[in-house]
Every structure is written in structure tokens, then in C-alpha cells.
Design an enzyme around this catalytic site. Sequence first.
Site, PDB file in Angstrom:
ATOM      1  CD  GLU A  90      -3.281   0.482   2.068  1.00 59.42           C
ATOM      2  OE1 GLU A  90      -2.973   0.712   3.256  1.00 59.42           O
ATOM      3  OE2 GLU A  90      -4.407   0.092   1.736  1.00 59.42           O
ATOM      4  CG  HIS A 139       8.843 -28.841   2.752  1.00 59.77           C
ATOM      5  ND1 HIS A 139       9.650 -29.914   2.464  1.00 59.77           N
ATOM      6  CD2 HIS A 139       9.351 -28.271   3.875  1.00 59.77           C
ATOM      7  CE1 HIS A 139      10.596 -30.018   3.400  1.00 59.77           C
ATOM      8  NE2 HIS A 139      10.431 -29.030   4.268  1.00 59.77           N
ATOM      9  CE  LYS A 149     -11.283   1.870   1.546  1.00 56.28           C
ATOM     10  NZ  LYS A 149     -10.728   2.953   2.394  1.00 56.28           N
TER      11      LYS A 149
HETATM   12  O1  F6P Z   1      -8.867   2.363   9.736  1.00 60.07           O
HETATM   13  P1  F6P Z   1      -9.836   2.469   8.592  1.00 60.07           P
HETATM   14  O2  F6P Z   1     -10.141   3.877   8.227  1.00 60.07           O
HETATM   15  O3  F6P Z   1     -11.072   1.647   8.852  1.00 60.07           O
HETATM   16  O4  F6P Z   1      -9.105   1.852   7.283  1.00 60.07           O
HETATM   17  C1  F6P Z   1      -8.767   0.501   7.314  1.00 60.07           C
HETATM   18  C2  F6P Z   1      -7.789   0.230   6.191  1.00 60.07           C
HETATM   19  O5  F6P Z   1      -8.379   0.565   4.914  1.00 60.07           O
HETATM   20  C3  F6P Z   1      -7.451   1.333   4.143  1.00 60.07           C
HETATM   21  O6  F6P Z   1      -7.793   2.683   4.265  1.00 60.07           O
HETATM   22  C4  F6P Z   1      -7.471   0.911   2.698  1.00 60.07           C
HETATM   23  O7  F6P Z   1      -8.799   0.886   2.247  1.00 60.07           O
HETATM   24  C5  F6P Z   1      -6.111   1.057   4.794  1.00 60.07           C
HETATM   25  O8  F6P Z   1      -5.156   2.029   4.450  1.00 60.07           O
HETATM   26  C6  F6P Z   1      -6.491   1.044   6.243  1.00 60.07           C
HETATM   27  O9  F6P Z   1      -5.504   0.436   7.061  1.00 60.07           O
END
Ligand code: F6P
EC number: 5.3.1.9
Length: 428
Positions: free
Chosen positions: A269, A290, A401
Site C-alpha cells: 500500500e 516445501h 470501496k
Molecule cells: O482504519 P480504517 O479507516 O477503517 O481503514 C482501514 C484500512 O483501509 C485502508 O484505508 C485501505 O482501504 C487502509 O489504508 C487502512 O488500514
Amino acid sequence: MYVDLGNALGTTPGVSREALERLDGRVADAHERIEQGRADDEHGYAALNLPETTDPDEIRNAVSRFDDPEAVLTVGIGGSALGAATISEALDSDVDAYYLDNVDPEWVSGLLTDLPLDDTVVNVVSRSGTTAETLANFLVVRDAMDSAGVDWTERTFVTTGEEGNLRDLADKHDLPALPVPDGVPGRFSALSTVGMAVAAIQGHDLDALLAGAADEADRLSGSLFESPAYAYGATTYALDRRGASINAMMPYAESLEYFAEWFAQLWAESLGKDGVGQTPARALGATDQHSQLQLYRAGPRDKLVTLVRPREKEDAAIPETDLEGLSYLGGSSLGELLDAEFEATEASLAAADCPNVRVEIDRVDERGLGELLYGMEAACVLYGELDTVSTFTQPAVEWGKKAARGLLGGGDFEEADAVSDKRRLKIE
Ligand SMILES: O=P(O)(O)OC[C@H]1O[C@](O)(CO)[C@@H](O)[C@@H]1O
């Protein structure tokens, strides 16, 4: 944290000592930029200040009301779960730690059926306070507690930002709430309230975690030859530039299996930007000798292997035996065998000219974990400076998302419709 670069020199792909010495000038410049970012508490760079800015008493006080529960359940995802999991899975405790960091209904239901909900503390963690998986799982957990006749408000605390659904929930129900550190992306937050609340509930030594991290912070300098963290970051960068686009993270300790998963998010990331980035592969020694080692040693010359181990570990004897051909095992120990496997794998890769880097800590305890977590974070920050990427953002995750929310009817997202059902070739 100790780093041995010997098996990354002159391999294929490989880097020469002279090349590292030439790179050291850029490391010095990058270090200056990093130190300025830390001094200004800039977004992202602030993560490298956590050994000083994290207040262990704040964490211990926030969870002190939860007196010795049977279990602690973390509801979070990505950096909001993996740091805590890395720490708790590496250390022994009488308090069992569980993580709901996925929304697989069979898995979630199975776990909630098995958990003693009347003696489980629920730790809901989300920096943004809006992550769908975390909030969905929280609603399911709360409903399960209600159904079990458990007052969820008595057994739940949250770790979240100043705004968002989770903060609103904490305010509405007066839940204990820990803040998330400003300017620290989730994948860099293991050594903060986000990653250490579970450790506090489990009775682990938060001060030792931070002391290990502080030791590694003290060794950041203007030269990769003086800082194990920078040595690792610079060498993995140099190898990537020379074709090692995959980094197989292979700890030789079951207790560090989650660490490899945490490392994968940190590396992917942070460094996967604008068409570049070294791909982390999660592996485990000796098991993956393995499994994946065949590819690492005889596959495409596009990878390096990071071999991690504690120098000291509790051991278990292998009983003497008169079984034919097994006398070399009897009377030895599992620890000696694991060390032999580690060294044999290191030699096997070197003999095949495959680059590998040895990373060691004294032992898998709070101090060693603090060194390793901080060391890899600092290595990642340096790598990002050298690769001139935006280390502390993750814009590429947003499309999916929004699409997921759109597909659930949680908001318009035309692109999702444009893509789904167009590229299909169904073989059924
Ligand atoms: O802590 P949050 O805002 O729920 O995000 C959870 C995770 O999702 C992300 O934002 C990626 O979608 C990560 O960078 C982060 O660790």
C-alpha cells in the site's frame, strides 16, 4: 534488528557494494527529508515519531476497566487490525485475541458462536470510522451480544478518528474511545493506540515495545551502512531497480506469520504507486521450503527473499531414536533443525545466485517486535523516498470501496455498472 546484506551482493538480480556506496549519498538526502518530515510532524513521517508520541499510560488507562477478560475481539481491517494481530499473535497471553477483519458470513458466524460473549471485550478500530467491513461486522457483533443478553456498551471500546460513524456511536453511547494518532496511516500505526490496545488488555509490556522501536529510531542515520532499517530499505529498493520486483517475506517463526501479512500491507500500500512497486509475497519458514522455494530458487529472476528469524528461541528436544536413517535427528532439537533449515535455505538461494537478505532480532518478545515493526516502517519510508512515490497515500483502493457501496445501494457509482457484466466469458 540485525541485517546481513551479504547474499544480495553480486547475485542475479544483485547489487554491488560499490553500487550501495553510490546509493548512500541519496540515502543521506532521503534521511534529511525524513528527519525534516518528522520534525514537522508531517503526514506519514509522524509515524516514525511514535516511540515518543505514543502514551502507553493513555492506552492502559483506557482499557483498565476491562478486568482480565477471557477474550478480546478486534473488529477492524487492514492497518486497523494487522498491527494488533502481529503483536498479539507473536506473544503468549491468558487473554485470547481474535480478529474480525473480513466479512465472510460463515467465518464471522462461526467465531461469534464460539466466543464467550459475556467475557469478551470488543475493540472496534477504524481511523476513518466509515469502513464498510468494520461497521458491518460491528453491527453483527452488537446484535450477537444483544441476543446473548450481554450489554454491549459495557464491553466495547472504540479506537477512531475525531469524525465518522464510529466516533458518533462512541459519543452516543458514551463508549470508552481511544484516539488514532494524527498523520499516521493505518499501515504505520502498529506502535500506537491502534496496534497496542489489545496488547495492553493481554498484559504485554507496552514500554518494551516502544523501547525496541526507539532503539531502531536512534539508529536512523545518513548512511545505510549505519542503520539496519535503511540498509534493508536501500537494498530492497536497489534490487527492485535491478529486476527483483517481488520480495518474499519469509519469517522462520510461527509467531511471526502475521508479521508477514502486516509487512505485505505496509509494502504494497506504500510503494505500489504510478506503475511501480515491489510486490510482497507472504511466506513462512520452514513450511514454504516445501511449497514456494522451488519458484524462488528456480523460477524467474524477478525476486528477492527476506529471511527473518529470532536469534534465541525456546527449544524442544527431538528424542533419541533407533529408527533407521534418523539418528541425525534424534538427540537434536526442533530449534536446531529450524536454524539448520534457515541457513540451508539461505545457502541454497545464494548457491543459485538468488538475492536474499537476512534480518534477525534477539528474540520474539515485545522489544524485538518493536525493533522489527519500526525497522520495517523506516525501511519502507526510505524506499518510498528513493523511489519518489507518495508513500503515505492509497488512492487506488477508493474505486473499489465506492463500487462496493454503489452495488449495495449505498451511493451512485456509474463506473461500477459500466464495468460489471461487460467482461465475461463464463465457462460453466
Ligand atoms: O482504519 P480504517 O479507516 O477503517 O481503514 C482501514 C484500512 O483501509 C485502508 O484505508 C485501505 O482501504 C487502509 O489504508 C487502512 O488500514
